[in-house]
Design an enzyme around this catalytic site. Structure first.
Site, PDB file in Angstrom:
ATOM      1  CG  ASP A 126      -1.964  -1.056   1.204  1.00  0.00           C
ATOM      2  OD1 ASP A 126      -2.267  -1.552   0.100  1.00  0.00           O
ATOM      3  OD2 ASP A 126      -2.485  -1.404   2.287  1.00  0.00           O
ATOM      4  NE  ARG A 127      -1.000   7.339  -2.187  1.00  0.00           N
ATOM      5  CZ  ARG A 127      -0.572   8.069  -3.216  1.00  0.00           C
ATOM      6  NH1 ARG A 127       0.586   8.696  -3.130  1.00  0.00           N
ATOM      7  NH2 ARG A 127      -1.297   8.157  -4.314  1.00  0.00           N
TER       8      ARG A 127
END
Length: 384
Positions: free
Chosen positions: A230-231
């Site tokens: 995930d970012r």
């Protein structure tokens, strides 16, 4: 009666700027000529899925109603528009051609959504990407910007798409932990996307960095990508430099033969110092981009060990057995100990306190390797 060939029609279309130099006479279809009046010639044809008429008539004198009547006299009950002459001439519509005044008339077809019409004109671009271009202001209709994909247009409208240039990320870099002829391993920082979500992405991603080193998936927005973080998650990521390696690595992720270890700080104190969470996960109906524990969802298993706790925060080691989207975040939130800084399943903080600490995987030549990135100092400090 004026004799008109496909070459003549094409020449007129080019002067009206409705055809480019790449257009060939064979693109002019269903060419027919008639005489609504002894003093003029009407030519009908199809080009680029649009019905057109050319009226050769020195008596028209730029009279739109007269031109429409000549078309109707010949039995053509159509609706359309006389195209303006784009050149510097005295007349608004007429254009001198081979000693005659010629007028171009485009039949207006049924209205369509702008994104639908564009997708028919640009077959190599997905409709979702075209919708993003429209919303970003890159599409004009008859010279005016349209920002709604739902806008009504016809095939006779002049629609232009100005595709933006790709941002140059050549100066951007990421820390490389290991690289050989087959794999590249990096330490992904917080805030960096694994790959862009479409053509309109203008930020640096892991995939942009991998593109310099990989031949796998280079014609997509995911070069080298075989798994993702995930970012807001930092830590170890591995990329495949060629298709053969990609197949080897992807199979290990799919068969659960990789070992991934994460470090996280959670809000609160877990009831047990060590446990395995075996709770299925599915999409949340009210917010499809998020997930929840759901009896009808997919199997998801996570083992954890508490490293230390100060009663407010706990530093834990997480070992996912499966690889569901948001798995660790959903499982921790379900136990009422959400990962600190989880803006979706918990509360906002300076960052998401989730870090991919290590990855054990087999690389080509059968070598089993473990790649490790130290746990950020702020993780341990928060739980002291």
């Amino acid at each position: 009666m004026v004799k008109v060939s496909s070459n003549d029609v094409l020449a007129v279309l080019r002067r009206f700027k409705h055809a480019g130099e790449e257009t060939m006479p064979r693109h002019i279809e269903q060419l027919k000529s008639s005489n609504p009046d002894v003093k003029n010639t009407l030519v009908s044809f199809k080009f680029n899925k649009t019905q057109y008429f050319l009226l050769f008539d020195d008596n028209a004198e730029d009279d739109v109603d007269y031109i429409q009547k000549q078309i109707e006299i010949d039995g053509n009950g159509v609706n359309g528009a006389v195209i303006e002459n784009p050149n510097d001439q005295l007349m608004t519509y007429g254009l001198p051609f081979k000693g005659k005044d010629v007028y171009l008339y485009a039949v207006q077809s049924a209205k369509k959504r702008l994104d639908v019409e564009l997708s028919e004109r640009y077959h190599d671009i997905s409709r979702s990407t075209l919708q993003k271009y429209i919303k970003a202001g890159y599409v004009t209709v008859n010279g005016a910007v349209r920002e709604s994909p739902k806008s009504d247009v016809t095939a006779a409208d002049s629609i232009a798409l100005a595709i933006p240039e790709q941002t140059d990320f050549s100066d951007e870099t990421l820390p490389i932990l290991y690289i050989d002829d087959n794999v590249i391993v990096i330490n992904k920082p917080v805030g960096v996307l694994t790959h862009s979500k479409g053509a309109m992405n203008d930020e640096f991603t892991v995939a942009d960095f991998f593109r310099r080193y990989c031949t796998y998936n280079v014609d997509t927005n995911r070069p080298g990508i075989v798994h993702r973080l995930d970012r807001d998650t930092s830590g170890v990521m591995i990329g495949a430099r060629n298709p053969e390696t990609a197949q080897l690595l992807q199979k290990q992720f799919a068969d659960r033969r990789t070992k991934k270890t994460y470090s996280a700080v959670v809000d609160g104190v877990l009831k047990n110092d060590a446990a395995t969470i075996d709770l299925p996960i599915g999409r949340a109906p009210s917010a499809p981009s998020t997930f929840r524990v759901d009896a009808k969802g997919k199997t998801a298993q996570t083992s954890y060990d508490v490293i230390k706790s100060n009663g407010t925060y706990s530093l834990v080691e997480l070992r996912p057995k499966t690889g569901r989207t948001h798995q660790l975040r959903v499982h921790m939130a379900y136990l009422n100990t959400p990962i600190h800084g989880d803006r979706v399943y918990g509360k906002v903080a300076d960052r998401l306190y989730l870090h991919a600490h290590s990855l054990e995987i087999t690389i080509p030549a059968g070598e089993r390797r473990t790649f490790t990135v130290p746990v950020p100092e702020e993780f341990s400090a928060l739980a002291d």
